[in-house]
Design an enzyme around this catalytic site. Structure first.
Site, PDB file in Angstrom:
ATOM      1  N   GLU A  54       2.579   4.786  -4.056  1.00 24.08           N
ATOM      2  CA  GLU A  54       2.485   5.706  -5.435  1.00 24.08           C
ATOM      3  C   GLU A  54       3.926   6.468  -5.820  1.00 24.08           C
ATOM      4  O   GLU A  54       4.077   6.581  -6.663  1.00 24.08           O
ATOM      5  CB  GLU A  54       1.381   6.716  -5.407  1.00 24.08           C
ATOM      6  CG  GLU A  54       0.084   5.829  -5.623  1.00 24.08           C
ATOM      7  CD  GLU A  54      -0.188   5.215  -4.156  1.00 24.08           C
ATOM      8  OE1 GLU A  54      -0.789   4.153  -4.553  1.00 24.08           O
ATOM      9  OE2 GLU A  54      -0.046   5.638  -3.095  1.00 24.08           O
ATOM     10  N   ASP A  66      -8.704   3.586  -2.738  1.00 24.64           N
ATOM     11  CA  ASP A  66      -9.665   4.130  -1.650  1.00 24.64           C
ATOM     12  C   ASP A  66     -11.069   4.556  -2.212  1.00 24.64           C
ATOM     13  O   ASP A  66     -11.347   5.766  -2.389  1.00 24.64           O
ATOM     14  CB  ASP A  66      -9.052   5.176  -0.860  1.00 24.64           C
ATOM     15  CG  ASP A  66      -8.059   4.539   0.077  1.00 24.64           C
ATOM     16  OD1 ASP A  66      -7.682   3.480   0.160  1.00 24.64           O
ATOM     17  OD2 ASP A  66      -6.985   5.524   0.341  1.00 24.64           O
ATOM     18  N   ASP A  70       0.752  -1.105  -0.091  1.00 29.36           N
ATOM     19  CA  ASP A  70      -0.040   0.037  -0.092  1.00 29.36           C
ATOM     20  C   ASP A  70       0.942   1.171  -0.072  1.00 29.36           C
ATOM     21  O   ASP A  70       2.095   1.166   0.311  1.00 29.36           O
ATOM     22  CB  ASP A  70      -0.947  -0.205   1.347  1.00 29.36           C
ATOM     23  CG  ASP A  70      -1.978   0.942   1.412  1.00 29.36           C
ATOM     24  OD1 ASP A  70      -2.442   1.200   0.044  1.00 29.36           O
ATOM     25  OD2 ASP A  70      -2.392   1.483   2.218  1.00 29.36           O
TER      26      ASP A  70
END
Length: 814
Positions: free
Chosen positions: A420, A491, A417
């Protein structure tokens, strides 16, 4: 000493002369847009042609008869390096000829016309039909460091794919940016999102082609947005480096693309089961309560996922010893109940000298640094952190060693997670240096591949530690991510539009080489209405990665928390997924070999049917080869359904409907509209509570009568190891041949024994069949009552034939 100034007339003359001299010395320096210019020379080589132009260096490489690579740069082409491409050029015959105004490169599949004045390329079929061409007046050009290719916009041209992108299936008239972004609570118009896959498919005049732009800088794609002249793709740095793919079908284009970028390895069987997640399940007592409740309420499930609160102060590779005093004992208890444990990992390493992972990282110099050598510090969940440079081989090796601790504690899945890279403020400086595997660069080029290399390190670390197939999940990525991880869409929000947007995102990822995809079922942020939750669980049963997830500030979102009706709906569809596990596992086997997705936009098989691009029908998709799924919002009483070419059976009633037609559909909350394509062969098993449980000894083969024949590959192996790569698998071809009135089972391939001792062949739509001939012996058919959704479901009256599961070839004639 003072110098005498010239008079004004003399000074003006000097300035004009100097300006003229500058233009003569460097006539392009003042041009805001610079094109490649005229072709000046060319050289044929073993796999293509090298070209020099006035302002550029060009190489065209023949990778395959239908795949041509195009590289263009202002400077001499540098070392050939890519994180995405693992394929190599094959030995392909081609011809190169010169004409007065052009070069012509021909293969068996296409021809490329290379215009000389100015340089541009035009791709045609062998018969000379235009597929794609550079826009004649714009072609390939630079605006400073930005490099772009401008393509003539064809009449009626559609564009599909481009990975994780919002909007419609047909991207005509839209523009997109690839820059991996933490897009919390994104909307249906948000761009960019978490992942960058710069590969799209163009469709026009009965033809289709693919373009993969392999450049990890920020890239931008324009499909006729704010202009009617061109489509384009560009990058903020680096070279113009793209692969042009021409094949007769979209499915073949996806195969060719995954020939280049690799294919998903066969995942562990348990990862295809239902996964229960929450931000966060803790302490251990809560984890066990969830697991035991799933079993008590007979909700099949294979996974429990732990979010960030299992860690000690959000330090990755640590456990909160108060909440989880003995992680290995807990994962063993979960395993005894048939659950695998997946844990979240974030890349940020807390700056804490007493933290072993940090200390070892500093010692081994694995962290991203500024140009002056200082480590880059960002702020995330643990506070101030350093980030590993996953583009450095030593950093990946360090991460693999750290991640082995999870394997020792019984963890089976790794959830990557915040990769990015996400940091508070969401604005990493561009002067951060990346190793880029020995090709030093900055954040501008390194960002989009960061998550890909993190997933790689996690995947290889667990594989090395366990010797078994790991399950790896990632929020972010780049082209080629399918080699290492599944992806989910981040999300999302608990509303009807977001549920349907999620369907389109998964379909687009499937068009872009990612077969193993999912979304947070029920929505991550916000609280779904009971009806929305029920519908989302139904759709989730027909997605590749089936995970329920909710945020910490949302209500509890397990199936039993929405009342008995929603619990029954959810359980019915989870049950159906587990009964379909032989079909699903065989579909994943097909995906691992062909690159074709499990969840398929109708544009793959019905590319030139304009109805599949309609906003009324663009959410419909195939789940494997057999099932057509039509998702609708839960608050709608009626919907519009389109069945494409062919005949289709209603899953629940076996009612046969002709395709190539649209109609209104009355909707029920307890039924997700699902249809089965005529001619389909669907293997099923008895219900189990997890994939760790052995099903009953009969494999049920559902055959749906139709006018078109069909062949499927049924596949089994041990579901966890790599022994299948050495022949330890069970595979057989099953064919339906309506013209010969036969159902044929080929001899078994591989040395793995099937888990099923008997076969029961169930016949849908075979009216008037009272007996069959099995290898020359006449057998009566038995009556069977079959329901797909359990108690209260309408049961189908079918004819069935039961036989031993012989490894030999046999034919059933009806």
């Amino acid at each position: 000493m003072r110098r005498k100034l010239p008079n004004l007339k003399t000074a003006l003359s000097i300035l004009l002369c100097s300006a003229s001299l500058l233009l003569e010395v460097n006539p392009v320096s003042a041009q805001p847009v610079m094109q490649a210019g005229k072709l000046t020379s060319f050289t044929r080589n073993a796999d293509g042609v090298a070209i020099a132009t006035e302002h550029a260096h060009v190489a065209l490489t023949v990778f395959a008869p239908g795949v041509i690579r195009v590289r263009v740069d202002k400077k001499a082409l540098g070392p050939d390096f890519s994180y995405a491409v693992t394929g190599k050029p094959g030995k392909t015959d081609f011809q190169l000829s010169e004409q007065e105004d052009k070069l012509v490169l021909k293969t068996a599949a296409l021809q490329v016309q290379i215009q000389k004045r100015p340089f541009s390329v035009r791709f045609e079929t062998p018969e000379g039909v235009l597929i794609n061409q550079d826009e004649p007046g714009l072609s390939n050009a630079w605006i400073g460091d930005e490099v772009g290719s401008y393509k003539t916009l064809q009449e009626g041209e559609r564009f599909i794919g481009l990975g994780e992108k919002t909007g419609n299936l047909d991207r005509r008239g839209s523009a997109y940016t690839n820059w991996n972004t933490d897009a919390f609570r994104y909307t249906g118009e948000t761009d960019p999102l978490y992942a960058s896959i710069p590969f799209y498919i163009g469709i026009h005049h009965g033809l289709s082609y693919g373009i993969f732009f392999d450049n990890s800088y920020q890239t931008d794609f324009n499909f006729g947005a704010s202009n009617r002249r061109f489509s384009s793709f560009s990058a903020q740095g680096g070279e113009l480096n793209y692969y042009f793919i021409f094949q007769p079908r979209v499915a073949d284009i996806i195969r060719s693309y995954t020939d280049l970028t690799g294919r998903m390895p066969l995942p562990p069987l348990w990862s295809l089961g239902y996964q229960q997640n929450r931000w966060s399940y803790y302490p251990e007592a809560e984890v066990m309560r969830i697991a035991n409740t799933l079993r008590e309420k007979k909700i099949p499930a294979d996974g429990i996922t732990l979010d960030i609160h299992y860690m000690d102060g959000y330090r990755v590779f640590s456990w909160d010893k108060q909440a989880f005093p003995d992680p290995k004992a807990m994962t063993d208890k979960l395993a005894a109940l048939g659950f695998k444990t997946t844990v979240i990992v974030d890349p940020g390493i807390k700056i804490d000298p007493g933290y072993g992972t940090y200390a070892r990282g500093m010692q081994q110099d694995v962290f991203l640094r500024y140009a002056d050598g200082a480590p880059y510090a960002g702020e995330v969940w643990p506070g101030w952190v350093y980030f590993p440079d996953f583009t450095r081989p030593a950093a990946r090796a360090w991460w693999q060693a750290e991640i082995a601790s999870y394997a020792k504690q019984g963890v089976a899945g790794i959830w990557n997670d915040m990769n990015e890279i996400s940091t508070w403020g969401q604005k990493m400086p561009n002067n951060i240096l990346f190793d880029y595997d020995g090709h030093p660069t900055t954040h501008k080029q390194g960002r989009n591949v960061y998550a890909l290399e993190m997933a790689r390190a996690s995947h290889e670390g667990m594989k090395q530690a366990t010797g078994e197939r790991p399950f790896t999940l990632s929020r972010s990525g780049y082209a080629g991510l399918q080699r290492y991880a599944a992806i989910w869409t981040g999300d999302n929000t608990a509303d009807e539009d977001h549920m349907l947007l999620g369907v389109r995102l998964l379909n687009s990822l499937g068009l872009s080489g990612m077969p193993f995809t999912g979304m947070d079922i029920g929505g991550f942020t916000g609280t779904p209405a009971p009806g929305l939750y029920a519908r989302w669980m139904q759709i989730g049963a027909f997605t590749p990665y089936f995970r329920n997830h909710a945020a910490s500030d949302s209500r509890s979102s397990e199936p039993w928390t929405y009342g008995e009706d929603v619990l029954n709906i959810s359980r019915n569809y989870i049950n159906l997924r587990y009964r379909l596990m032989p079909y699903l596992y065989s579909s994943f086997y097909q995906a691992s070999n062909s690159g074709l997705p499990v969840m398929r936009s109708l544009a793959i098989d019905y590319t030139h049917d304009e109805q599949v691009y309609s906003r009324h029908y663009q959410n419909q998709y195939m789940f494997g080869d057999a099932f057509l799924v039509a998702p609708f919002a839960s608050n709608k009483e009626f919907g519009r359904l389109y069945l494409p070419q062919g005949d289709w059976y209603d899953l629940y009633s076996d009612k046969l409907e002709a395709g190539k037609q649209a109609r209104a559909l009355e909707l029920r909350l307890d039924r997700l509209p699902v249809y089965v394509k005529a001619g389909s062969i669907v293997p099923m098993q008895s219900l189990v509570q997890s994939t760790a449980q052995q099903p009953e000894d009969t494999l049920f083969i559902h055959v749906y009568h139709g006018t078109q024949g069909n062949t499927v590959s049924y596949y089994e192996d041990d579901g966890k190891s790599y022994a299948y790569q050495n022949g330890d698998y069970y595979k057989r071809q099953i064919s339906f041949k309506p013209e010969r009135k036969e159902i044929q089972f080929d001899a078994v391939e591989g040395k793995h024994g099937s888990k099923f001792r008997k076969l029961e062949i169930l016949l849908h739509g075979f009216h008037g069949v009272n007996s069959v001939e099995l290898n020359g012996k006449t057998l009566p058919v038995q009556a069977r009552r079959v329901g797909f959704l359990g108690k209260g479901d309408k049961e189908l009256n079918l004819s069935a034939v039961t036989t031993a599961n012989s490894a030999e070839k046999f034919t059933l004639r009806y």
